[in-house]
Design an enzyme around this catalytic site. Structure first.
Site, PDB file in Angstrom:
ATOM      1  N   ASP A  78       0.865  -1.171   0.000  1.00 41.37           N
ATOM      2  CA  ASP A  78       0.000   0.000   0.000  1.00 41.37           C
ATOM      3  C   ASP A  78       0.908   1.228   0.000  1.00 41.37           C
ATOM      4  OD1 ASP A  78      -2.074  -1.788   0.315  1.00 41.37           O
ATOM      5  OD2 ASP A  78      -2.737  -1.018   2.253  1.00 41.37           O
ATOM      6  N   HIS A 135       5.089  -7.332   0.176  1.00 39.40           N
ATOM      7  CA  HIS A 135       4.767  -8.624  -0.415  1.00 39.40           C
ATOM      8  C   HIS A 135       5.396  -8.755  -1.801  1.00 39.40           C
ATOM      9  CE1 HIS A 135       1.484  -9.765   2.541  1.00 39.40           C
ATOM     10  NE2 HIS A 135       1.750  -8.505   2.864  1.00 39.40           N
ATOM     11  N   SER A 241       8.624   3.645   4.985  1.00 41.44           N
ATOM     12  CA  SER A 241       9.643   4.136   4.082  1.00 41.44           C
ATOM     13  C   SER A 241       9.239   3.921   2.641  1.00 41.44           C
ATOM     14  CB  SER A 241      10.983   3.485   4.390  1.00 41.44           C
ATOM     15  OG  SER A 241      12.013   4.145   3.696  1.00 41.44           O
TER      16      SER A 241
END
Length: 275
Positions: A78, A135, A241
């Site tokens: 995200d 992921h 980050s």
């Protein structure tokens, strides 16, 4: 400002089981950043023993759908796209007027950079409100991991527009994978107040911060080989980050509707496989 010292100090608090103080900090953070806790597996501030547990919170089952089309890549996190496009003359675009070196980003070894020359790159920034587990955008086998010491500048869009070579200067963990379609690198970039970078196969890589580049090689086959499927978790940030991904030439084409500042959601369509 002593960015490493401040970041590590914050990291100690984030890892501490500080009872009511931890709960209060989490409640403040949820309100300040308007975090959607309805999609988290644990939904209340009191459910988390440490701030790190909250920050790396697991999503509720079904909160994200992983596109399982074998001919596509899915977004690994995200966040929001900072820049993406072609790697030209060994350079990646950081922001208007700023480029940075592919070789430097990957730790300084030209052999590591060679598979990605004339390929493509994508840089995704994770804001404090975002889900902070990373992921896999496609199935891959881990070939190499590199710890690269560096600064801890903030990596928000404003900083990216003003600090030359930002992503090639900050502390980072470089992961290089083999796939059926070419090479993939995922670079986990540290920043101010990023207290830790972890991978699922090695645990915490930093802290402590080092002064030297460290490299780990991994076998392609056998019981020690690390194979990850599309959508599998590969790492996490404790206090967010940026992830910079690079791809071999003629390997992928990015989603044409996505570009600078496009919001990304884990599992959604990222790119199409060409080869």
């Amino acid at each position: 400002m002593p960015k490493h010292a401040i970041s590590r100090l914050v990291g100690k608090f984030a890892a501490a089981k500080a009872g009511w103080l931890t709960t209060k900090a989490i409640k403040w953070f949820i309100k300040a950043y308007n975090i959607n806790m309805s999609e988290a597996k644990l939904k209340n501030a009191e459910d988390f023993e440490t701030f790190n547990d909250f920050f790396t919170r697991e999503l509720e089952e079904g909160a994200r759908h992983i596109d399982n089309d074998s001919k596509t890549l899915c977004y690994p996190v995200d966040g929001a796209i900072s820049q993406q496009g072609d790697i030209e003359q060994g350079q990646l675009i950081q922001a208007k007027g700023f480029n940075y070196s592919l070789t430097s980003l990957l730790g300084g070894d030209a052999n590591d950079a060679k598979p990605f020359e004339k390929g493509k790159f994508s840089c995704i920034y994770l804001a404090p409100k975002d889900y902070h587990r990373i992921h896999m955008p496609m199935a891959a086998t881990l070939r190499k991991m590199i710890y690269v010491p560096g600064d801890l500048f903030s990596v928000n869009p404003l900083t990216a527009q003003n600090v030359p070579d930002l992503f090639a200067r900050n502390e980072r963990v470089v992961t290089i994978f083999d796939t059926e379609h070419g090479s993939l690198a995922m670079v986990l970039v540290g920043a101010t107040i990023v207290a830790s970078i972890e991978t699922i196969w090695a645990g915490t890589i930093t802290p402590p911060a080092g002064k030297d580049v460290f490299t780990w090689d991994y076998p392609a086959k056998g019981v020690d080989a690390i194979h990850l499927k599309k959508g599998d978790e590969m790492g996490r940030f404790k206090l967010g980050s940026t992830v910079v991904s690079t791809f071999s030439p003629n390997m992928i084409e990015f989603n044409k509707s996505a570009g600078e500042e496009t919001v990304t959601r884990l599992g959604e369509h990222y790119a199409d496989i060409c080869s």
